[in-house]
Design an enzyme around this catalytic site. Structure first.
Site, PDB file in Angstrom:
ATOM      1  N   GLU A 145      -2.328   2.286   3.308  1.00  0.00           N
ATOM      2  CA  GLU A 145      -1.366   1.729   2.350  1.00  0.00           C
ATOM      3  C   GLU A 145      -1.606   2.435   1.020  1.00  0.00           C
ATOM      4  O   GLU A 145      -2.539   2.101   0.293  1.00  0.00           O
ATOM      5  CB  GLU A 145      -1.569   0.219   2.195  1.00  0.00           C
ATOM      6  CG  GLU A 145      -1.305  -0.573   3.458  1.00  0.00           C
ATOM      7  CD  GLU A 145       0.160  -0.619   3.854  1.00  0.00           C
ATOM      8  OE1 GLU A 145       1.006  -0.135   3.068  1.00  0.00           O
ATOM      9  OE2 GLU A 145       0.462  -1.131   4.939  1.00  0.00           O
ATOM     10  N   GLY A 184      -5.040   2.370  -1.499  1.00  0.00           N
ATOM     11  CA  GLY A 184      -5.387   3.089  -2.727  1.00  0.00           C
ATOM     12  C   GLY A 184      -4.436   4.236  -2.976  1.00  0.00           C
ATOM     13  O   GLY A 184      -3.270   4.208  -2.554  1.00  0.00           O
ATOM     14  N   SER A 185      -4.924   5.250  -3.642  1.00  0.00           N
ATOM     15  CA  SER A 185      -4.091   6.396  -4.010  1.00  0.00           C
ATOM     16  C   SER A 185      -3.810   7.285  -2.801  1.00  0.00           C
ATOM     17  O   SER A 185      -4.534   7.260  -1.797  1.00  0.00           O
ATOM     18  CB  SER A 185      -4.793   7.225  -5.083  1.00  0.00           C
ATOM     19  OG  SER A 185      -5.948   7.858  -4.547  1.00  0.00           O
ATOM     20  N   CYS A 224       1.370  -1.364  -6.296  1.00  0.00           N
ATOM     21  CA  CYS A 224       1.921  -0.241  -5.536  1.00  0.00           C
ATOM     22  C   CYS A 224       3.426  -0.407  -5.375  1.00  0.00           C
ATOM     23  O   CYS A 224       4.139   0.565  -5.124  1.00  0.00           O
ATOM     24  CB  CYS A 224       1.231  -0.121  -4.180  1.00  0.00           C
ATOM     25  SG  CYS A 224       1.206  -1.647  -3.240  1.00  0.00           S
ATOM     26  N   GLY A 275      -6.198   8.384   0.324  1.00  0.00           N
ATOM     27  CA  GLY A 275      -5.742   8.174   1.689  1.00  0.00           C
ATOM     28  C   GLY A 275      -5.774   9.430   2.529  1.00  0.00           C
ATOM     29  O   GLY A 275      -6.100   9.387   3.723  1.00  0.00           O
TER      30      GLY A 275
END
Length: 508
Positions: free
Chosen positions: A261, A239-240, A295, A244
């Protein structure tokens, strides 16, 4: 549309908590999944409440004790069967991914193919969980390392790859002897329900216990529970960067393991030695694929000044050929953004770029008309910019491409590395020295560095992930499986004496 929902077992009202073939009567609030294709409701999902989460975790902990006893090749056989089940449901699941998330049907089918590929990879890997043998400094001693199952793995996934990222983690975790608890994005809950049904059917056919394959659908509160829960051996979160960092802090506070990630602000360097016939399709797909919601999306284009005007002209022409519309229509290249909140971020980024001095080359607009009735379709945008602009340093999850220029390859690499994120990068060049410099320690600082291909579209055979604010995690191929196991070093003395390491004397 109803046909593929029926094939996948999606109902009008679905439970958001499952331990396998058993679906709990979830006690949380109901959420409705709306498709960005036309803005219509698809179906409802009742979210998992705190009590549902507790039931799932307790079941998973019990299942872990049984699952880890099964030899790895036998666990691989289960994953092989799941791969076959995915092959049978590829078109239905790919269509659901396209309809619920908004990516093109080709990309939806490609995402399911990626799931199938990781199943195949994991099956082979189940016989190759190798440890090293080391020579001991002591006589009549043998040293080696082995890898044991880690425990319960929590998986937090994002909306943009609603099924593939789950499979990257889960298939590897399963062959490593771990059970999994999946908390998908609440923006794409039906994709998760479909995957759970497919996997659960395989586990049921093999008479395996509940709790190996678990699902909890809900908001950030469930993610926080997973992160703080000491029963969860590993939390893998996609995610963002903001999300994270929160996960990392919570997991670290209990000395747990996390695999992150996170965001990417990916660039392609276009050298004066580039083949533009290869560069153009790489750039365009990287910039507009999944409507800029990967991403690995190409967000910055760093162009040598000698190629700048020609490339700009060809890019503008290529953008006029893009077909935007219903992603289930295979003629269309670009579908909608996930929701209207994403559209607002897109509009805000363009307005900010203009304020900071950016020059609009291809105008970005929210598209109107009956075909675009959801209000989530936007025109991919190109902006001339410089790397010092704050908006260029920021990852906007939308199809906005910033054009930058450079004079020397060292300057280009400095621009490429001059952002907080470090996921994917590329250079377009036929010059061997430039390519090797870009791949060297003095080159790209990203986890992925490519030559003459774009930033987007990684294969499952290589470890996927990035550095800096991308989080440092690695998933999928190579030796990423080691994240899901615990290493144990073993020393065996088969002699009649007890020599100590480092020649230490301790006589009694």
């Amino acid at each position: 549309m109803k046909n593929f929902l029926k094939e996948l077992g999606i109902e009008d009202n679905n439970s958001g908590a499952s331990t396998g073939k058993k679906w709990l009567k979830a006690k949380g609030e109901a959420i409705t999944s709306f498709t960005p294709v036309n803005g219509k409701a698809i179906a409802k999902v009742t979210q998992a409440a705190a009590s549902d989460y507790e039931t799932v975790v307790k079941t998973a902990v019990l299942a872990q004790k049984e699952w880890q006893k099964i030899p790895a090749p036998q666990r691989g056989e289960i994953v092989r069967q799941i791969g076959e089940a995915l092959r049978a449901k590829k078109h239905a699941l790919g269509s659901l991914v396209s309809y619920e998330m908004g990516k093109s049907l080709q990309e939806g089918l490609g995402e399911v193919q990626e799931m199938i590929d990781i199943c195949d990879f994991a099956v082979g890997l189940s016989r190759q969980l190798h440890g090293l043998t080391m020579h001991s400094e002591r006589p009549n001693h043998r040293m080696y390392e082995q890898w044991h199952p880690l425990g319960v793995v929590g998986i937090i996934s994002a909306f943009n790859f609603p099924v593939a990222v789950w499979s990257w983690n889960t298939m590897l975790a399963w062959i490593c002897g771990d059970v999994c608890i999946w908390k998908p994005s609440e923006k794409t809950p039906l994709c998760a329900v479909a995957c759970q049904k497919i996997a659960a059917e395989v586990f049921a056919k093999n008479n395996l216990s509940e709790g190996i394959c678990n699902l909890v659908i809900g908001g950030a509160d469930l993610g926080e529970k997973l992160s703080a829960d000491s029963r969860i051996a590993l939390v893998s979160a996609t995610g963002s960067t903001r999300m994270g960092k929160a996960v990392a802090q919570t997991v670290a506070a209990r000395l747990g393991k996390s695999l992150l990630e996170l965001g990417g602000n990916n660039a392609i360097i276009v050298s004066q030695h580039a083949d533009l016939d290869i560069a153009i399709p790489s750039i365009v797909f990287g910039a507009v694929g999944t409507a800029g919601q990967r991403c690995t999306t190409t967000r910055r284009l760093i162009i040598h000044k000698s190629k700048y005007e020609e490339l700009k002209k060809r890019l503008k022409k290529a953008y006029t050929q893009l077909k935007i519309g219903n992603p289930l229509d295979e003629k269309n290249h670009v579908g909608p953004l996930i929701d209207k909140a994403a559209v607002k971020q897109y509009e805000k980024a363009i307005a900010t770029a203009k304020k900071e001095g950016g020059k609009i080359l291809v105008e970005g607009n929210v598209l109107k008309g009956k075909e675009f009735e959801s209000g989530c379709y936007v025109q991919p945008c190109i902006i001339e910019a410089n790397n010092k602009m704050k908006i260029v340093q920021h990852e906007t999850f939308a199809p906005i491409l910033y054009l930058l220029s450079y004079e020397t390859i060292e300057e280009a690499i400095e621009i490429q590395n001059g952002v907080a994120q470090g996921l994917s990068s590329s250079i377009m060049t036929l010059n061997l020295r430039e390519a090797e410099l870009f791949l060297s320690a003095r080159g790209s600082d990203c986890g992925i560095a490519n030559v003459n291909i774009g930033t987007s579209g990684a294969e499952i055979g290589g470890a996927f992930g990035g550095e800096k604010e991308t989080g440092g995690g690695r998933e999928s191929g190579s030796d990423a499986w080691k994240n899901y196991m615990r290493r144990q070093t073993n020393t065996i003395n088969y002699g009649t004496q007890l020599p100590l390491a480092q020649g230490i004397k301790f006589d009694l």
